[in-house]
Write an enzyme that holds these catalytic residues in place. Structure first.
Site, PDB file in Angstrom:
ATOM      1  N   HIS A  33       0.861  -1.190   0.000  1.00 21.40           N
ATOM      2  CA  HIS A  33       0.000   0.000   0.000  1.00 21.40           C
ATOM      3  C   HIS A  33       0.891   1.232   0.000  1.00 21.40           C
ATOM      4  O   HIS A  33       1.463   1.608   1.021  1.00 21.40           O
ATOM      5  CB  HIS A  33      -0.906   0.001   1.234  1.00 21.40           C
ATOM      6  CG  HIS A  33      -1.879   1.150   1.295  1.00 21.40           C
ATOM      7  ND1 HIS A  33      -3.246   0.964   1.396  1.00 21.40           N
ATOM      8  CD2 HIS A  33      -1.692   2.485   1.300  1.00 21.40           C
ATOM      9  CE1 HIS A  33      -3.844   2.139   1.453  1.00 21.40           C
ATOM     10  NE2 HIS A  33      -2.918   3.086   1.401  1.00 21.40           N
ATOM     11  N   HIS A  45      -9.633   2.140   0.739  1.00 20.71           N
ATOM     12  CA  HIS A  45      -9.284   2.915   1.910  1.00 20.71           C
ATOM     13  C   HIS A  45     -10.552   2.931   2.772  1.00 20.71           C
ATOM     14  O   HIS A  45     -11.609   3.383   2.310  1.00 20.71           O
ATOM     15  CB  HIS A  45      -8.930   4.353   1.546  1.00 20.71           C
ATOM     16  CG  HIS A  45      -7.549   4.533   0.999  1.00 20.71           C
ATOM     17  ND1 HIS A  45      -7.085   3.864  -0.100  1.00 20.71           N
ATOM     18  CD2 HIS A  45      -6.523   5.335   1.416  1.00 20.71           C
ATOM     19  CE1 HIS A  45      -5.838   4.241  -0.350  1.00 20.71           C
ATOM     20  NE2 HIS A  45      -5.472   5.130   0.563  1.00 20.71           N
ATOM     21  N   ASP A  79       2.637   3.234   2.930  1.00 15.14           N
ATOM     22  CA  ASP A  79       1.681   4.309   2.649  1.00 15.14           C
ATOM     23  C   ASP A  79       2.400   5.487   1.989  1.00 15.14           C
ATOM     24  O   ASP A  79       3.141   5.302   1.050  1.00 15.14           O
ATOM     25  CB  ASP A  79       0.933   4.718   3.920  1.00 15.14           C
ATOM     26  CG  ASP A  79      -0.440   5.317   3.636  1.00 15.14           C
ATOM     27  OD1 ASP A  79      -0.884   5.288   2.482  1.00 15.14           O
ATOM     28  OD2 ASP A  79      -1.082   5.792   4.581  1.00 15.14           O
ATOM     29  N   ASN A  80       2.231   6.684   2.503  1.00 15.08           N
ATOM     30  CA  ASN A  80       2.783   7.878   1.859  1.00 15.08           C
ATOM     31  C   ASN A  80       4.244   8.097   2.217  1.00 15.08           C
ATOM     32  O   ASN A  80       4.714   7.638   3.250  1.00 15.08           O
ATOM     33  CB  ASN A  80       1.962   9.105   2.251  1.00 15.08           C
ATOM     34  CG  ASN A  80       0.521   8.995   1.817  1.00 15.08           C
ATOM     35  OD1 ASN A  80      -0.244   8.240   2.397  1.00 15.08           O
ATOM     36  ND2 ASN A  80       0.145   9.738   0.798  1.00 15.08           N
ATOM     37  N   LYS A  85       1.980  10.625  -5.298  1.00 16.09           N
ATOM     38  CA  LYS A  85       2.034  11.778  -4.399  1.00 16.09           C
ATOM     39  C   LYS A  85       3.442  12.017  -3.856  1.00 16.09           C
ATOM     40  O   LYS A  85       3.727  13.078  -3.289  1.00 16.09           O
ATOM     41  CB  LYS A  85       1.094  11.567  -3.203  1.00 16.09           C
ATOM     42  CG  LYS A  85      -0.394  11.513  -3.521  1.00 16.09           C
ATOM     43  CD  LYS A  85      -1.184  11.352  -2.229  1.00 16.09           C
ATOM     44  CE  LYS A  85      -2.686  11.405  -2.459  1.00 16.09           C
ATOM     45  NZ  LYS A  85      -3.189  10.202  -3.118  1.00 16.09           N
ATOM     46  N   GLU A 131     -10.451   5.642   7.714  1.00 10.06           N
ATOM     47  CA  GLU A 131      -9.215   6.331   8.096  1.00 10.06           C
ATOM     48  C   GLU A 131      -9.570   7.486   9.032  1.00 10.06           C
ATOM     49  O   GLU A 131      -9.392   8.667   8.713  1.00 10.06           O
ATOM     50  CB  GLU A 131      -8.463   6.822   6.854  1.00 10.06           C
ATOM     51  CG  GLU A 131      -7.038   7.240   7.165  1.00 10.06           C
ATOM     52  CD  GLU A 131      -6.221   7.586   5.923  1.00 10.06           C
ATOM     53  OE1 GLU A 131      -5.063   7.975   6.104  1.00 10.06           O
ATOM     54  OE2 GLU A 131      -6.737   7.455   4.802  1.00 10.06           O
TER      55      GLU A 131
END
Length: 439
Positions: free
Chosen positions: A82, A232, A332-333, A87, A235
């Site tokens: 994930h 998602h 993730d990010n 981004k 969250e």
């Protein structure tokens, strides 16, 4: 680890001796663990890029070159299930000063409108791939913002990178839109686009009056196109957010047979015992895989200005796992408004997950959550584990025990792909300076 890796560089047949390997990632090997952390003391024989035997460690010398790992730990290469590569690495040009989830959404939206052109997205995504590969990752699933023309462009960029990196990384992509978008004609076109690229249909589920209708639609679109689903979900730390439960109930009602994955699921940890148990029961029945994202959720959840956070922001990983539900951890990010840090490193993901979720009491088989478990949910049966007949895609650490592994950065790790050591030099941040600091 003895520094004689060069001795086997040109040899197809060699041994990695005196190694520690977690028992949970050894495939079909009956070797009793030698430590309380369930590490097996083994020797691995490698020939023509594959593991051809795994035996209990012996001090006897071999007729082939070998490296004495001095009980250094070996992992299979990481699986990052994930991420948000589109981004990534925009923090310097678009920082999230407040650190809140709402401002992260707005900041990314503004950055996308100003800057997300083909070259920008391509180069930042590839920078993330370079970092991942050098750290020891072999497979990545990335979510791609997919509203309107952005979806077409990002999936096309992804497909170019997938082909370019196919010898090094297995890449998967998931569409990322709010589920209401899939109710529209444009949403149906997006589902067709995902199917054309052979990828995964996904979106963000949040509580709203038409959630049931949205879920019916996304499952119908996926069934019609024979697509896996990746959501998602929840969250938020709002205990009234029950998207995960509704996703599971919809999957059961549709008798959905493809893979379903739900990421985040933070609210589960805040719900009362009855609701949490009900949710876990239907999640298990629906055969849903869960991905926890502790670093990003710790960063965003329970955040207010001049306020000390009281909650960790993660899902109920112990409650899920105790019921036999697969739980993976992922990055993730990375260096964007949703998470200002990160380096696409699977070891950092595991290390921080251990600390945030208290996985060290004991470690049990949690180490499989960054390799074997995500490989299964990503339909990659030959990755994420160490076994006879599998490719020698390995990460070798000098650390001998988990306490050592998690106490230093392990920047001196060795990464082996198909039995050959690769260059683990990380790309320099300056490669993106013209994008991050535009004139």
């Amino acid at each position: 680890m003895t520094d004689n890796c060069s001795l086997i560089t040109d040899n197809e047949h060699f041994w990695l001796k005196n190694a520690h390997v977690p028992a949970c990632i050894l495939e079909n090997i009956s070797i009793k663990p030698q430590t309380r952390e369930k590490l097996c003391h083994v020797d691995l024989e490698i020939n023509q890029g594959k593991i051809v035997s795994i035996i209990s460690h012996s001090s006897e010398l071999t007729n082939h070159p070998y490296i004495d790992l001095k009980k250094g730990i070996i992992f299979p290469c990481f699986i990052d299930s994930h991420t948000h590569l589109d981004k990534g690495h925009i923090w310097e040009r678009s920082p999230n000063i407040s650190g809140t989830f709402e401002d992260a959404l707005a900041t990314v939206r503004n950055d996308a409108q100003k800057n997300w052109r083909r070259e920008d997205v391509y180069r930042r995504m590839e920078f993330g791939l370079e970092c991942s590969y050098a750290q020891g990752t072999i497979a990545i699933r990335t979510h791609l913002d997919s509203f309107g023309e952005q979806g077409k462009m990002s999936f096309d960029v992804f497909d170019q990178l997938k082909n370019r990196w196919q010898e090094k990384l297995n890449l998967q992509a998931v569409s990322l839109v709010s589920l209401d978008y899939l109710l529209s004609r444009e949403g149906e076109k997006l589902a067709d686009l995902v199917a054309d690229y052979g990828q995964i249909l996904g979106g963000v589920a949040y509580i709203n009056p038409q959630l049931d209708q949205e879920l019916e639609r996304v499952f119908t679109l996926a069934k019609e196109r024979n697509l896996d689903l990746d959501f998602h979900a929840d969250e938020t730390l709002d205990p009234d957010s029950i998207c995960l439960k509704k996703i599971a109930e919809t999957a059961i009602r549709h008798e959905f047979e493809k893979k379903i994955t739900c990421g985040h699921c933070c609210s589960l940890s805040q719900q009362d015992t009855k609701l949490r148990q009900e949710t876990i029961k239907v999640v298990k029945e629906a055969k849903i895989n869960i991905i926890a994202l502790p670093m990003c959720n710790l960063y965003l959840q329970d955040r207010q200005a001049n306020y000390t956070p009281k909650m960790r922001g993660v899902t109920d990983v112990y409650g899920l796992k105790q019921e036999g539900i697969p739980v993976a951890f992922a990055s993730d990010n990375c260096r964007d408004p949703f998470y200002g840090f990160g380096d696409h490193d699977g070891l950092e993901v595991l290390k921080e997950s251990v600390r945030i979720c208290h996985l060290d009491t004991p470690y049990d088989d949690w180490v499989s959550s960054i390799n074997k478990v995500p490989a299964q949910l990503m339909n990659l049966p030959n990755l994420g584990k160490i076994g006879v007949g599998l490719n020698a895609d390995l990460i070798i650490f000098k650390a001998r025990y988990f306490s050592e592994l998690f106490s230093r950065p392990q920047s001196d790790r060795k990464v082996m792909r198909n039995g050959k050591f690769i260059d683990t030099t990380l790309p320099d941040y300056s490669k993106l300076d013209d994008l991050v600091f535009p004139c």
